[in-house]
Design a protein around this motif. Sequence first.
Motif, PDB file in Angstrom:
ATOM      1  N   GLY A 181     -53.582 -21.029  14.447  1.00  0.00           N
ATOM      2  CA  GLY A 181     -53.018 -20.101  15.535  1.00  0.00           C
ATOM      3  C   GLY A 181     -52.610 -20.801  16.737  1.00  0.00           C
ATOM      4  N   GLU A 182     -53.610 -21.780  17.319  1.00  0.00           N
ATOM      5  CA  GLU A 182     -53.053 -22.301  18.450  1.00  0.00           C
ATOM      6  C   GLU A 182     -52.079 -23.568  18.229  1.00  0.00           C
ATOM      7  OE1 GLU A 182     -55.682 -24.627  22.083  1.00  0.00           O
ATOM      8  OE2 GLU A 182     -56.388 -24.190  20.138  1.00  0.00           O
ATOM      9  N   PHE A 183     -52.089 -24.127  17.280  1.00  0.00           N
ATOM     10  CA  PHE A 183     -51.036 -25.099  16.912  1.00  0.00           C
ATOM     11  C   PHE A 183     -49.628 -24.420  16.682  1.00  0.00           C
ATOM     12  CE2 PHE A 183     -54.242 -28.072  16.146  1.00  0.00           C
ATOM     13  CZ  PHE A 183     -54.051 -29.184  16.476  1.00  0.00           C
ATOM     14  N   VAL A 184     -49.380 -23.211  16.152  1.00  0.00           N
ATOM     15  CA  VAL A 184     -48.222 -22.751  15.842  1.00  0.00           C
ATOM     16  C   VAL A 184     -47.475 -22.486  17.197  1.00  0.00           C
ATOM     17  CG1 VAL A 184     -49.079 -20.080  15.751  1.00  0.00           C
ATOM     18  CG2 VAL A 184     -47.003 -20.847  14.407  1.00  0.00           C
ATOM     19  N   GLY A 185     -48.245 -22.077  18.213  1.00  0.00           N
ATOM     20  CA  GLY A 185     -47.745 -21.752  19.625  1.00  0.00           C
ATOM     21  C   GLY A 185     -47.118 -22.810  19.938  1.00  0.00           C
ATOM     22  N   TRP A 186     -47.811 -24.082  20.020  1.00  0.00           N
ATOM     23  CA  TRP A 186     -47.313 -25.328  20.426  1.00  0.00           C
ATOM     24  C   TRP A 186     -45.901 -25.706  19.749  1.00  0.00           C
ATOM     25  CZ3 TRP A 186     -52.871 -27.569  20.281  1.00  0.00           C
ATOM     26  CH2 TRP A 186     -53.591 -26.958  21.371  1.00  0.00           C
ATOM     27  N   VAL A 187     -46.170 -25.855  18.440  1.00  0.00           N
ATOM     28  CA  VAL A 187     -44.609 -26.080  17.707  1.00  0.00           C
ATOM     29  C   VAL A 187     -43.763 -25.217  18.004  1.00  0.00           C
ATOM     30  CG1 VAL A 187     -43.801 -26.379  15.347  1.00  0.00           C
ATOM     31  CG2 VAL A 187     -46.342 -27.135  15.753  1.00  0.00           C
ATOM     32  N   ALA A 188     -43.874 -23.659  18.182  1.00  0.00           N
ATOM     33  CA  ALA A 188     -43.049 -22.999  18.267  1.00  0.00           C
ATOM     34  C   ALA A 188     -42.106 -23.447  19.709  1.00  0.00           C
ATOM     35  CB  ALA A 188     -43.362 -21.637  18.441  1.00  0.00           C
ATOM     36  N   THR A 189     -43.167 -23.727  20.742  1.00  0.00           N
ATOM     37  CA  THR A 189     -42.407 -23.932  22.146  1.00  0.00           C
ATOM     38  C   THR A 189     -41.731 -25.184  21.790  1.00  0.00           C
ATOM     39  OG1 THR A 189     -44.357 -22.944  23.151  1.00  0.00           O
ATOM     40  CG2 THR A 189     -42.977 -24.529  24.379  1.00  0.00           C
ATOM     41  N   LEU A 190     -42.252 -26.188  21.189  1.00  0.00           N
ATOM     42  CA  LEU A 190     -41.539 -27.623  21.103  1.00  0.00           C
ATOM     43  C   LEU A 190     -40.026 -27.211  20.355  1.00  0.00           C
ATOM     44  CD1 LEU A 190     -41.344 -30.583  21.593  1.00  0.00           C
ATOM     45  CD2 LEU A 190     -42.564 -30.916  19.516  1.00  0.00           C
ATOM     46  N   LEU A 191     -39.940 -26.413  19.317  1.00  0.00           N
ATOM     47  CA  LEU A 191     -38.780 -26.076  18.578  1.00  0.00           C
ATOM     48  C   LEU A 191     -37.674 -25.324  19.379  1.00  0.00           C
ATOM     49  CD1 LEU A 191     -40.193 -24.937  15.111  1.00  0.00           C
ATOM     50  CD2 LEU A 191     -39.006 -26.924  15.272  1.00  0.00           C
ATOM     51  N   GLN A 192     -38.474 -24.658  20.352  1.00  0.00           N
ATOM     52  CA  GLN A 192     -37.510 -24.246  21.463  1.00  0.00           C
ATOM     53  C   GLN A 192     -36.949 -25.199  22.315  1.00  0.00           C
ATOM     54  OE1 GLN A 192     -39.660 -21.144  23.657  1.00  0.00           O
ATOM     55  NE2 GLN A 192     -39.776 -19.757  22.041  1.00  0.00           N
ATOM     56  N   VAL A 193     -37.510 -25.864  22.498  1.00  0.00           N
ATOM     57  CA  VAL A 193     -37.032 -27.020  23.597  1.00  0.00           C
ATOM     58  C   VAL A 193     -35.838 -27.932  22.568  1.00  0.00           C
ATOM     59  CG1 VAL A 193     -37.413 -29.326  24.660  1.00  0.00           C
ATOM     60  CG2 VAL A 193     -38.882 -27.250  24.815  1.00  0.00           C
ATOM     61  N   TRP A 194     -36.130 -28.174  21.388  1.00  0.00           N
ATOM     62  CA  TRP A 194     -35.095 -28.835  20.615  1.00  0.00           C
ATOM     63  C   TRP A 194     -33.964 -28.124  20.228  1.00  0.00           C
ATOM     64  CZ3 TRP A 194     -38.756 -31.202  16.504  1.00  0.00           C
ATOM     65  CH2 TRP A 194     -39.654 -32.546  17.005  1.00  0.00           C
ATOM     66  N   ASP A 195     -34.227 -26.995  20.232  1.00  0.00           N
ATOM     67  CA  ASP A 195     -33.008 -25.945  19.844  1.00  0.00           C
ATOM     68  C   ASP A 195     -32.165 -25.833  21.001  1.00  0.00           C
ATOM     69  OD1 ASP A 195     -34.032 -25.843  17.305  1.00  0.00           O
ATOM     70  OD2 ASP A 195     -34.975 -24.035  17.457  1.00  0.00           O
ATOM     71  N   GLN A 196     -32.567 -25.966  22.386  1.00  0.00           N
ATOM     72  CA  GLN A 196     -31.487 -25.886  23.353  1.00  0.00           C
ATOM     73  C   GLN A 196     -30.443 -26.877  23.206  1.00  0.00           C
ATOM     74  OE1 GLN A 196     -33.819 -26.347  27.003  1.00  0.00           O
ATOM     75  NE2 GLN A 196     -34.723 -24.416  27.253  1.00  0.00           N
ATOM     76  N   PRO A 197     -29.135 -26.342  23.620  1.00  0.00           N
ATOM     77  CA  PRO A 197     -28.103 -27.029  23.655  1.00  0.00           C
ATOM     78  C   PRO A 197     -28.292 -28.362  24.682  1.00  0.00           C
ATOM     79  CG  PRO A 197     -27.542 -24.912  23.688  1.00  0.00           C
ATOM     80  CD  PRO A 197     -28.874 -25.007  23.805  1.00  0.00           C
ATOM     81  N   SER A 198     -27.829 -29.479  24.172  1.00  0.00           N
ATOM     82  CA  SER A 198     -27.932 -30.640  25.147  1.00  0.00           C
ATOM     83  C   SER A 198     -27.201 -30.190  26.416  1.00  0.00           C
ATOM     84  CB  SER A 198     -27.406 -31.832  24.822  1.00  0.00           C
ATOM     85  OG  SER A 198     -27.503 -32.932  25.456  1.00  0.00           O
ATOM     86  N   LEU A 199     -26.036 -29.790  26.280  1.00  0.00           N
ATOM     87  CA  LEU A 199     -25.029 -29.623  27.316  1.00  0.00           C
ATOM     88  C   LEU A 199     -25.109 -28.064  27.505  1.00  0.00           C
ATOM     89  CD1 LEU A 199     -22.582 -30.576  29.271  1.00  0.00           C
ATOM     90  CD2 LEU A 199     -21.227 -29.970  27.563  1.00  0.00           C
ATOM     91  N   ARG A 200     -25.501 -27.420  28.834  1.00  0.00           N
ATOM     92  CA  ARG A 200     -25.836 -26.115  28.671  1.00  0.00           C
ATOM     93  C   ARG A 200     -25.365 -25.715  30.331  1.00  0.00           C
ATOM     94  NH1 ARG A 200     -30.635 -28.022  28.159  1.00  0.00           N
ATOM     95  NH2 ARG A 200     -32.346 -27.774  29.605  1.00  0.00           N
ATOM     96  N   PRO A 201     -24.887 -24.544  30.639  1.00  0.00           N
ATOM     97  CA  PRO A 201     -24.652 -23.932  32.027  1.00  0.00           C
ATOM     98  C   PRO A 201     -25.887 -24.126  32.887  1.00  0.00           C
ATOM     99  CG  PRO A 201     -23.948 -22.361  30.289  1.00  0.00           C
ATOM    100  CD  PRO A 201     -24.994 -23.190  29.422  1.00  0.00           C
ATOM    101  N   VAL A 202     -25.357 -24.567  34.178  1.00  0.00           N
ATOM    102  CA  VAL A 202     -26.388 -24.555  35.277  1.00  0.00           C
ATOM    103  C   VAL A 202     -25.783 -23.649  36.528  1.00  0.00           C
ATOM    104  CG1 VAL A 202     -27.376 -26.546  34.404  1.00  0.00           C
ATOM    105  CG2 VAL A 202     -25.686 -26.556  36.318  1.00  0.00           C
ATOM    106  N   ILE A 203     -26.428 -23.178  37.519  1.00  0.00           N
ATOM    107  CA  ILE A 203     -26.316 -22.811  38.455  1.00  0.00           C
ATOM    108  C   ILE A 203     -26.262 -23.867  39.624  1.00  0.00           C
ATOM    109  CG2 ILE A 203     -26.590 -20.944  40.347  1.00  0.00           C
ATOM    110  CD1 ILE A 203     -27.905 -19.074  38.319  1.00  0.00           C
ATOM    111  N   ASN A 204     -24.939 -24.162  40.366  1.00  0.00           N
ATOM    112  CA  ASN A 204     -24.854 -24.967  41.175  1.00  0.00           C
ATOM    113  C   ASN A 204     -24.992 -24.718  42.388  1.00  0.00           C
ATOM    114  OD1 ASN A 204     -24.250 -27.293  42.840  1.00  0.00           O
ATOM    115  ND2 ASN A 204     -22.069 -27.147  42.358  1.00  0.00           N
ATOM    116  N   ALA A 205     -26.060 -24.953  43.267  1.00  0.00           N
ATOM    117  CA  ALA A 205     -26.746 -24.158  44.464  1.00  0.00           C
ATOM    118  C   ALA A 205     -26.671 -25.488  45.351  1.00  0.00           C
ATOM    119  CB  ALA A 205     -28.005 -23.539  44.486  1.00  0.00           C
ATOM    120  N   THR A 206     -25.974 -26.489  45.257  1.00  0.00           N
ATOM    121  CA  THR A 206     -25.944 -27.843  46.016  1.00  0.00           C
ATOM    122  C   THR A 206     -25.024 -27.703  47.257  1.00  0.00           C
ATOM    123  OG1 THR A 206     -24.499 -29.077  44.736  1.00  0.00           O
ATOM    124  CG2 THR A 206     -26.838 -29.238  44.025  1.00  0.00           C
TER     125      THR A 206
END
Length: 491
Positions: free
Chosen positions: A59-84
């Motif tokens: 049960g503890e490991f599944v949370g970590w694996v799920a979080t890592l999968l979320q990181v991996w599933d994020q597009p490499s190129l994604r929108p950002v808010i430019n506040a510079t």
Amino acid sequence: MTDPRRALPGVDALLGSPEFSGLLATHPRSRVLNATRAVLEAVRAEVGKGGDPPRGGAGEFVGWVATLLQVWDQPSLRPVINATGVVLHTNLGRAPLSEAARDAMSRAGAGYSNLEFDLAHGKRGSRYVHCVDLLREITGAPDALVVNNNAAAVVLALNTMALGREVLVSRGELVEIGGGFRIPDMLSRSGAVLREVGTTNRTRLNDYREAARKGGCSAILKVHRSNFRISGFTEETSIRELGELARELGVFLLHDLGSGLLMDPEGLGLPPEPQAPESLRQGAHAVAISGDKLLGGPQAGILLGEAGIIGEMRGNPLCRAFRVDKVTLAGLEATLRHHLDPEEASREVPALRMLSLPAEDLKTRAQTLVSALEGLPLEARIEEGPGAVGGGTYPGVEIPGWVVRVRVPGVSAQELARRLRSGQPPVVGRREDEDLVLNLRTVEPGAEAAVAEALEQAMTDTSIGLANRETHPFPPLGMNPISTDPESQSE
């Protein structure tokens, strides 16, 4: 003494547990397997360093694996808010596109098009006819050619004009552009031979003439110093003088202009800037500009000039290597249509609209943001602060405006910036002393609420960074190892 790592569950045991059934139902088994192995490897490393082994089982490991999968599933190129406050921020994609340009690119990518098909005659056509009529109308150039970026335009032009022969360039114009690319290296790759003339701070017309007399010269290259300034005891030769000399010597003159501004800079509150139509009138055989800088369109290189030399470039085999995509052509065409009417361009092209925003409007929006932050455990104040054009244009020119300076007691500006970059969507500001500075010039109107929400999340979500080992005992695996610091960039 028993090694505590032996008590950790194995990969097969975790994947076979009921807790992992949900992940296996929504993700490919191979992907869950790889993520589980990565988490187990990181946990074993932590325990091997003396850390406490997990007590929560699968049960503890599944949370970590799920979080890592979320990181991996994020597009490499994604929108950002430019506040510079840097409008043409190279690290953040330079010019944002107008709604018309986005729609045109979507239509071009969604189906088939007449990219290389002559609809009138029912036979093969050329992709290089698209945008040409608009560029001729807007700039007055006899002919035009679109390639994939300005560096490609310069290489193609030099390869066509001076393959195996000398090109004269002032020492003061042998610049380095973004990413460490240098004009001498690009010139060498074009197959031309560099001959430096003059000195770093002073290059006179006679320097070019004397170099040409030694023989072997086929072209003169003038590079607009758009990303730095030389001041003091200086002198440079104008395009008009070089144009007259080029015709006297029977050689080509190429002006690498870069910025792509096609409207009166005064209307944007900017100082005078060389423009392509002026260079052509003063004698340049060809001018190279960018599509994604002050033109405000997608990345492209645009060559404008005499029909003969542009035609030779179009027939150069390198042109195919540098050819532009259908989606880019569609976005560029829509952007150019805005430029048929300068008022429409300043209104509809986001980069131009941002540059011309009145300082008082920015002050009002900054006040809106500060009001939205009331009640959060942070300090936010408004003060005058400049923006910048960016993209290697208008170096040293500051655009007056107002900014919001944010400080969180007990949290460094660097940590606050990291948390904001880890949010959804990421917000990129600029660190200055102990504050994080947010400049709304480059934030779309109405997005102040999204910035405020991101700051609230940064205050309340201690796990936002995925590197917080109290919550996630593994590093942010799967992220790009090549990192930059966009808060410190000005281009």
